[in-house]
Structure formats: structure tokens, C-alpha cells
Design an enzyme around this catalytic site. Structure first.
Site, short mmCIF file in Angstrom:
data_model
loop_
_atom_site.label_atom_id
_atom_site.label_comp_id
_atom_site.label_asym_id
_atom_site.label_seq_id
_atom_site.Cartn_x
_atom_site.Cartn_y
_atom_site.Cartn_z
N SER A 215 -4.94 2.47 4.27
CA SER A 215 -5.03 1.87 2.94
C SER A 215 -5.04 0.34 3.02
O SER A 215 -5.81 -0.34 2.34
CB SER A 215 -3.87 2.37 2.08
OG SER A 215 -3.97 1.87 0.77
N HIS B 34 7.21 -7.37 -2.13
CA HIS B 34 6.91 -6.79 -0.81
C HIS B 34 7.78 -7.41 0.27
O HIS B 34 7.59 -7.14 1.46
CB HIS B 34 5.44 -7.02 -0.44
CG HIS B 34 4.44 -6.22 -1.23
ND1 HIS B 34 4.61 -4.89 -1.52
CD2 HIS B 34 3.24 -6.57 -1.76
CE1 HIS B 34 3.56 -4.47 -2.22
NE2 HIS B 34 2.72 -5.46 -2.38
N LYS C 244 0.79 -1.23 0.00
CA LYS C 244 0.00 0.00 0.00
C LYS C 244 0.83 1.29 0.00
O LYS C 244 0.30 2.37 0.24
CB LYS C 244 -1.03 0.04 1.15
CG LYS C 244 -1.86 -1.20 1.34
CD LYS C 244 -2.23 -1.90 0.07
CE LYS C 244 -3.28 -1.16 -0.74
NZ LYS C 244 -3.49 -1.88 -2.04
P1 A3P Z 1 -5.33 4.48 -0.92
O1 A3P Z 1 -5.91 3.20 -0.43
O2 A3P Z 1 -4.92 5.38 0.21
O3 A3P Z 1 -6.18 5.18 -1.91
P2 A3P Z 1 -0.11 -0.24 -3.67
O4 A3P Z 1 -0.06 -0.07 -5.15
O5 A3P Z 1 1.24 -0.28 -3.03
O6 A3P Z 1 -0.99 -1.37 -3.27
O7 A3P Z 1 -0.75 1.09 -3.06
C1 A3P Z 1 -2.10 1.40 -3.26
C2 A3P Z 1 -2.34 2.79 -2.75
O8 A3P Z 1 -1.73 3.72 -3.66
C3 A3P Z 1 -3.82 3.16 -2.71
O9 A3P Z 1 -3.94 4.13 -1.66
C4 A3P Z 1 -4.02 3.75 -4.09
O10 A3P Z 1 -5.16 4.55 -4.23
C5 A3P Z 1 -2.74 4.56 -4.20
N1 A3P Z 1 -2.41 4.91 -5.58
C6 A3P Z 1 -2.25 4.06 -6.62
N2 A3P Z 1 -2.02 4.76 -7.75
C7 A3P Z 1 -1.99 6.06 -7.41
C8 A3P Z 1 -1.81 7.27 -8.14
N3 A3P Z 1 -1.61 7.26 -9.45
N4 A3P Z 1 -1.87 8.44 -7.46
C9 A3P Z 1 -2.08 8.45 -6.12
N5 A3P Z 1 -2.29 7.34 -5.38
C10 A3P Z 1 -2.24 6.16 -6.01
#
Ligand code: A3P
Length: 296
Positions: free
Chosen positions: A140, A110, A48
Site C-alpha cells: 500500500s 503517524h 497505510k
Molecule cells: P490499499 O492501498 O491496500 O488499498 P491510510 O488511511 O492509513 O493511508 O491507509 C490507506 C489504506 O487503507 C489503503 O489500502 C486504502 O484502500 C485502505 N482503506 C481506506 N479505507 C478503507 C475502507 N473503508 N475499507 C478497507 N480499506 C480501506
């Protein structure tokens, strides 16, 4: 879409001192023996932290100009394989990585730093580590565990937050993960340590920093185009980056691209939870120079 009907919420297990689920340890021998190549780029994160955001950015930086077909037809999890992934009915992460036709290969993990396959270090691969502040990561992760039917049941928010503080999370404690890579960076120079909060504040600048780390001379117009393409709203609408089609993600509960904000923790933490968290955080992080922003 792939339909692994056998994927269901797994129990936490202890694996080499780290809380894990079997989906990421079932293929352990092949993961451990993974043969990295010198050009490989490892994108390492605690879950996340913005893995998908940075993965898509790197994919566009390397292949955005030369292979647009790739971006429009291959979901991000096939372009940037998740090394330790071993879900029944789906290709293994290691196999996907082995079969990648591109140079460089972009590979996601991860795993905490001590469990990264040693060939990445031996080959002196570039490592891009993305870190996100603990509070937003916890929020998240909570919503992700609600909608991801392979993850342990998160319970209610308070229960989840206590487990987060206790490190009873898949891939172990956030604290050790971010600090582990931070320490590694002191002796392993081929690592770029970046922050979700900085990406959110000034994506263009972070893209420029990535280019200089990667030794890319991407022209400014192309960097601007990429900065637009990785905007939250664009990636949320894009079925190749929003995880549409992964059957064990229940988008009715929560989208994968949820909010993409810095500071959303304020809508979840009570005053009491925040005080308890801050106190615990100070203890956990007292011997590191690593600093996070929880708002921008
Ligand atoms: P939130 O749940 O706070 O919205 P990962 O890819 O490591 O699983 O992380 C997911 C998190 O990154 C989510 O956070 C997601 O919305 C956010 N995220 C993914 N792409 C993004 C982008 N282009 N801009 C901002 N946040 C992004």
C-alpha cells in the site's frame, strides 16, 4: 481545492534517529509543545494501516448523528487533522487541531511512539492505534509513494521493498512503530490497539469494540449504519473521504482508496522476495508478543 505548487518529492532526512521528510518536521517546536486536552482522541498509525478508515469511523461515532453537515461538507483531513503536517500553502496540522470546534477532538498522527507530544500522555488521552500486517502495508505504501508527490520516489517494487525492510521510510521502520506502541500499551492503559485485518474481517465487531473502549453506548442500529458508511466502496465513492482535491496526489497513477484488501501482497511479492522478507521479519520481530495475520 488547495494548490500548493511548492510541494514536491522530498528527500529522506534523519530526524532523531527516524527517517523523515521535512514536511513533518518543519513545525516541530509547535508539534512538540502541542497542548492536548483530556478528551482528545489520538488516532496513531504507521502510514497505510487504515488511518482514514478508522478516522471516519470515529468521526461518525461521535458526530454522525448530531452533525451530518460535517460529513457531507468537510473532507476527512479537516475533520481529523494530521498533527505533524506542514505543507506549504496549506494550514498546519497543529493549527487545524487547535481550531477544531468539536469535543472530543480527533487527531491523527503517524509519529512513532517516542515522538508523540508528551501532553497526550500527561492528559491521559485515549489513543487508538491501528496496525496492519507488514506485507500489505509495504504494498500500500509503495502505491501511495508513487502517487503522492510529496513523498520520496519509491523506485521500483524491489527497491522499495528493500528500503521498507531497512526502515528507510518516512516515519521510520514499520517494525519499531508497531512494536513501540505495543510496548507502550503494557503501561499506558488508555490505548486501544486494533488491526486492519480485524476491521476487514468483521467491521461491526470492531466498531463495537471501539464503542466499549470509548465508553459510547451507540445503539446497534446506529452502529450498523456506521458499519455500512465506512465500507470500502462507500468511502471510495465519497469525495469527503477519498482525498479528492489534494493537488499533490496524482489519482491517475493510483487512487488513494486503492483496493482495501487483506492479502494483496500476494500479487506483488515474488517467491524469493517473500522468503527474504519472512527471514528478516523473524529477526526483527523475535522479541515481541505482537502477532499479525497476513490473510483472512
Ligand atoms: P490499499 O492501498 O491496500 O488499498 P491510510 O488511511 O492509513 O493511508 O491507509 C490507506 C489504506 O487503507 C489503503 O489500502 C486504502 O484502500 C485502505 N482503506 C481506506 N479505507 C478503507 C475502507 N473503508 N475499507 C478497507 N480499506 C480501506
Amino acid at each position: 481545492s488547495v494548490l500548493p505548487s511548492t510541494v514536491s518529492r522530498a528527500e529522506l532526512i534523519d530526524f532523531e534517529g527516524i527517517s523523515m521528510v521535512h514536511y513533518f518536521t518543519d513545525n516541530w517546536e509547535n508539534i512538540q509543545n502541542f497542548q492536548a486536552r483530556p478528551e482528545d482522541i489520538l488516532i496513531a498509525t504507521y502510514p497505510k494501516a487504515g488511518t482514514t478508515w478508522v478516522s471516519n469511523t470515529l468521526d461518525l461515532l461521535y458526530f454522525g448523528k448530531t452533525d451530518q453537515e460535517r460529513q457531507s461538507s468537510l473532507p476527512i483531513y479537516l475533520r481529523v487533522p494530521f498533527l505533524e503536517m506542514a505543507f506549504p500553502g496549506m494550514p498546519l496540522g497543529v493549527e487545524l487541531a487547535d481550531k477544531l470546534p468539536t469535543t472530543p477532538r480527533l487527531i491523527k498522527t503517524h509519529l512513532p511512539v517516542q515522538l508523540v507530544p508528551k501532553s497526550f500522555w500527561e492528559q491521559n488521552c485515549r489513543v487508538v492505534y491501528v496496525a496492519r500486517n507488514a506485507k500489505d502495508t509495504a504494498v500500500s505504501f509503495f502505491h501511495f509513494d508513487r502517487m503522492n508527490m510529496s513523498q520520496p520516489d519509491p523506485g521500483d517494487w524491489n527497491t522499495f521493498l528493500m528500503k521498507f525492510m531497512d526502515g528507510k521510510m518516512v516515519f521510520g521502520p514499520w517494525y519499531d512503530h508497531v512494536c513501540g506502541y505495543w510496548e507502550k500499551k503494557q503501561t499506558y492503559s488508555n490505548m486501544h490497539y486494533m488491526f486492519f485485518e480485524q476491521m476487514a474481517k468483521d467491521t461491526g465487531r470492531e466498531v463495537a469494540h471501539l464503542c466499549s473502549f470509548l465508553g459510547l453506548s451507540t445503539p446497534v442500529e446506529e452502529r450498523e449504519r456506521i458499519t455500512e458508511a465506512v465500507h470500502f466502496d462507500v468511502m471510495k465513492q465519497n469525495n469527503m473521504t477519498n482525498f479528492t482535491g489534494v493537488s499533490f496526489l496524482d489519482f491517475k497513477i493510483s487512487p488513494f482508496m486503492r483496493k482495501g484488501k487483506v492479502g494483496d501482497w500476494k500479487t506483488h511479492f515474488t517467491v524469493a522476495q517473500n522468503e527474504q522478507f519472512d527471514e528478516h521479519y523473524r529477526q526483527k520481530m523475535k522479541s515481541t508478543t505482537l502477532q499479525f495475520q497476513t490473510e483472512i
